[in-house]
Write a protein that holds these residues in place. Structure first.
Motif: not given
Length: 79
Positions: A9-10, A12-13, A16-17, A22
């Motif tokens: 995953c990135t 950012q992902e 978020a997870f 952010d």
């Protein structure tokens, strides 16, 4: 027993997870500020400015120290 899990995953992902905020905008602003400060400091690092900072009296301080040091080795008249 050994267990391996690969997650693709990135960043950012992943944030978020896990519910992390952010901070990309803040990070970009801070990096821009740091770059501006670095540019200002690098511009002030020309040899003449450095010498003025390191030796505000120029070579006069070294000459004074040398003269005082040499006076300690001169012969003194006998008491």
């Amino acid at each position: 027993m050994k267990l391996s899990i690969d997650i693709d995953c990135t960043p950012q992902e992943a944030r978020a997870f896990f519910g992390l905020p952010d901070v990309e905008g803040l990070q970009q602003e801070m990096m821009a500020e740091i770059q501006d400060q670095l540019r200002a400091h690098v511009a002030a690092m020309d040899p003449e400015s450095l010498m003025k900072t390191w030796m505000p009296m120029g070579t006069k301080a070294f000459e004074t120290f040398r003269d005082a040091f040499m006076q300690g080795f001169q012969k003194r008249p006998s008491d």
